[in-house]
Each structure stands twice: as structure tokens, then as C-alpha cells.
Design an enzyme around this catalytic site. Structure first.
Site, PDB file in Angstrom:
ATOM      1  N   ASP A 151      18.935  -1.653  -1.614  1.00 31.30           N
ATOM      2  CA  ASP A 151      19.479  -1.448  -0.912  1.00 31.30           C
ATOM      3  C   ASP A 151      20.143  -1.965   0.542  1.00 31.30           C
ATOM      4  O   ASP A 151      20.736  -2.753   0.839  1.00 31.30           O
ATOM      5  CB  ASP A 151      17.669  -1.007   0.231  1.00 31.30           C
ATOM      6  CG  ASP A 151      17.255  -2.999  -0.076  1.00 31.30           C
ATOM      7  OD1 ASP A 151      17.914  -3.736  -0.202  1.00 31.30           O
ATOM      8  OD2 ASP A 151      15.811  -2.576  -0.465  1.00 31.30           O
TER       9      ASP A 151
ATOM     10  N   ASP B  71       2.272  -4.240   0.465  1.00 32.69           N
ATOM     11  CA  ASP B  71       2.055  -3.255   0.474  1.00 32.69           C
ATOM     12  C   ASP B  71       2.488  -2.267  -0.852  1.00 32.69           C
ATOM     13  O   ASP B  71       2.542  -1.402  -1.387  1.00 32.69           O
ATOM     14  CB  ASP B  71       2.399  -1.848   1.529  1.00 32.69           C
ATOM     15  CG  ASP B  71       3.857  -1.641   1.717  1.00 32.69           C
ATOM     16  OD1 ASP B  71       4.904  -2.594   0.721  1.00 32.69           O
ATOM     17  OD2 ASP B  71       4.320  -1.257   2.113  1.00 32.69           O
TER      18      ASP B  71
ATOM     19  N   HIS C 157       5.788  -1.757  -2.170  1.00 37.13           N
ATOM     20  CA  HIS C 157       6.849  -1.006  -2.184  1.00 37.13           C
ATOM     21  C   HIS C 157       7.883  -2.113  -2.862  1.00 37.13           C
ATOM     22  O   HIS C 157       8.001  -3.299  -2.847  1.00 37.13           O
ATOM     23  CB  HIS C 157       7.282  -0.315  -0.950  1.00 37.13           C
ATOM     24  CG  HIS C 157       7.567  -2.171   0.223  1.00 37.13           C
ATOM     25  ND1 HIS C 157       7.308  -2.386   1.386  1.00 37.13           N
ATOM     26  CD2 HIS C 157       9.660  -2.799   0.364  1.00 37.13           C
ATOM     27  CE1 HIS C 157       8.361  -3.318   1.731  1.00 37.13           C
ATOM     28  NE2 HIS C 157       9.135  -3.752   0.730  1.00 37.13           N
TER      29      HIS C 157
ATOM     30  N   GLU D  53       8.678   3.181   0.286  1.00 36.00           N
ATOM     31  CA  GLU D  53       7.695   3.187   0.982  1.00 36.00           C
ATOM     32  C   GLU D  53       6.740   3.447   0.136  1.00 36.00           C
ATOM     33  O   GLU D  53       6.903   4.424  -0.761  1.00 36.00           O
ATOM     34  CB  GLU D  53       7.521   3.352   2.095  1.00 36.00           C
ATOM     35  CG  GLU D  53       8.857   2.595   3.584  1.00 36.00           C
ATOM     36  CD  GLU D  53       8.522   1.265   3.620  1.00 36.00           C
ATOM     37  OE1 GLU D  53       7.514   0.639   2.822  1.00 36.00           O
ATOM     38  OE2 GLU D  53       9.122   0.454   5.095  1.00 36.00           O
TER      39      GLU D  53
END
Length: 289
Positions: A72, A141, A143, A148
Site C-alpha cells: 500500500d 481490527d 485489517h 479495512e
């Protein structure tokens, strides 16, 4: 699926680095056969990168015939910004090894056409023959990359709006100023990573324990994108003890019981020095009058 449990972060980092080292050397890359490696950023892989640099400097590993694809990059952040993932990779890894710059691939968050940049990235991966080993990390979380919670589990490389939790977590890299934190990023998709022939995910620290629990003990769920890798035929989770705090005792006991087998993946630890010696010996002609 393999779950590798080590006592501490440093041991998890070293195990991961040894695994990457062995995979590259066993692949036996060359001018017409590049090893393709997917890479993450963030604090988790830093220990692994340091060990890989050490292996290179000791002459045990070369990246001359390795192509890398990063997960990314932020949108709108200059490439030379200290918090860009271009800067991160060059400062923490690439400039310390013998990889050719043209063999490193990082998404351009300043491209005129962002979706075209994402599409081109997918094509570059295909042209390279696909990813041999994709290394990743996760957030608390669950991801992976910037996929996400709620992301499609068959998603491809695309433009993604960052969740507020991610923006808040990243504020520490931007002097705590939320106004400076990018709100969008380019990211490989879950499907992009799933296409790799093998996936290794690094998970360390108690703050990621619930995510690891969701990743391996509960079902596949797009709210925990890392859980998708339950369905990959070759997934390796590498974690430290702290990351296992939410797992059932029997789960931890089961995978620890397999460590003697799993450690054979990194022991013996191969070296290009040994490969070169074997090659030179096999090329010697037997003595004759």
C-alpha cells in the site's frame, strides 16, 4: 494453516526472516527466474527486515534476483515525505540490500489517475508471474494492508478511504496532528494477496490478540479481513506469546505441539554460500590424464 508461536517479538521476527531466506534460496532465483515477494510496512516487520539485512551483509542471502511488491501507499503524500511508504521501505530495507531499484514496486499515491495506477499494479504482478510469498501484518481490527473492516474478501488493488480508527492510530507518525494524516490510500485487495502462492502474516503484541483470535478461531468474516486467509491453501501465521492471549488454551497447546515439525521449515537454515560451493564442486570435471 500453520500457526507459529514464539516467546517474544524478536524470536518471531527471526523465524519469519529465516523462512523468507530459505524460501528464496530454495527457489534458486536467477536472471530468468525471479522470486516475487510481497511486503508490508509498519512497525511489526521491522525486526524481520533487520534480520534479512543481516543475512545479506553476512553473505548468506542475495536479493539480486528478487522482485518486490508492496501492499500500500498513502494518497497525496510526497514520495520523499518521511512517513511515505516509499521512504519507509528505502530507509528500513531496500537501501541496505542488493536489490535493483527497478525490481521494487510501490504504488504511486500521487498518480494522475489513481485507479489506473492500481490496475497497472495488478498487471505488473501478473507479468512477474504472480507473488511467490506475500508477507503481511495486521491492525488491531484485523485489517490487512488498508483493507479495512467491511472490505470485500475478493477485492483487488484500489483506492480506499481509511477508517477513523486507522487515522487515529496513524496520527502518532504525524506529530499527533489528525489534520496531517492522509485519509485515503492505495492498497492491494484481499483477493490480490489471496492469489499469492503462499501468505505469511506477522502478528505480535497483546493489542492484536483479539484480531488473531478472530483470524483463526472464528469463521471467515469481512469485518475481520485477515480471517479470509483461513481459506488460503498455504497460510503461515507467525506470532509471539502476547498475541495468543485471546486464543483457547487447547488451540495454543495444539500449535505449540507442532513446533518441532514447523521448525524444520527454518532448520536447516540455507545460505547462498553453501549453494555457491555446491555449484562450484558440481562443475569441476573429474581428473583425467
Amino acid at each position: 494453516m500453520k500457526l507459529i508461536i514464539l516467546d517474544h517479538y524478536s524470536q518471531a521476527s527471526e523465524w519469519a526472516a529465516k523462512y523468507i531466506r530459505n524460501r528464496i534460496i530454495q527457489f534458486n532465483p536467477g536472471p530468468d527466474k525471479y522470486f516475487t515477494l510481497g511486503l508490508p510496512t509498519g512497525s511489526t516487520p521491522l525486526g524481520c527486515y533487520k534480520k534479512l539485512i543481516e543475512y545479506y551483509k553476512n553473505g548468506d542471502l542475495s536479493f539480486k534476483y528478487v522482485k518486490t511488491f508492496n501492499m500500500d501507499e498513502y494518497v497525496g503524500l510526497p514520495r520523499d515525505h518521511p512517513e511515505s511508504y516509499h521512504s519507509f521501505m528505502w530507509n528500513n530495507f531496500f537501501k541496505h540490500i542488493d536489490i535493483h531499484p527497478e525490481n521494487t514496486h510501490i504504488l504511486d499515491g500521487n498518480a494522475a489517475d489513481l485507479q489506473a495506477e492500481c490496475d497497472a499494479f495488478e498487471e505488473k504482478i501478473k507479468a512477474a508471474g504472480g507473488i511467490e510469498l506475500f508477507v503481511g501484518g495486521i491492525g488491531p481490527d484485523g485489517h490487512i494492508a488498508f483493507n479495512e473492516p467491511g472490505s470485500s474478501l475478493v477485492s483487488r488493488t484500489r483506492v480506499k478511504t481509511l477508517a477513523m480508527d486507522t487515522i487515529l492510530a496513524n496520527a502518532r507518525f504525524f506529530d499527533g496532528d489528525l489534520a496531517k494524516v492522509p485519509t485515503m490510500a492505495l492498497t492491494v485487495g484481499v483477493g490480490t494477496v489471496m492469489d499469492a502462492r503462499e501468505v505469511m502474516i506477522l502478528i505480535t503484541g497483546a493489542h492484536k490478540a483479539f484480531a488473531l483470535y478472530k483470524a483463526i478461531e472464528e469463521g471467515v468474516n469481512h469485518m475481520w479481513t485477515v480471517s479470509a486467509f483461513q481459506q488460503h491453501p498455504r497460510t503461515v501465521f507467525v506470532c509471539d506469546e502476547d498475541a495468543t492471549l485471546e486464543l483457547k488454551v487447547k488451540t495454543v497447546k495444539y500449535f505449540k505441539g507442532l513446533m518441532l515439525v514447523h521448525n524444520k521449515l527454518v532448520d536447516p537454515l540455507y545460505s547462498i554460500k553453501e549453494k555457491e560451493i555446491e555449484k562450484s564442486q558440481s562443475s569441476k570435471k573429474p581428473y583425467s590424464d
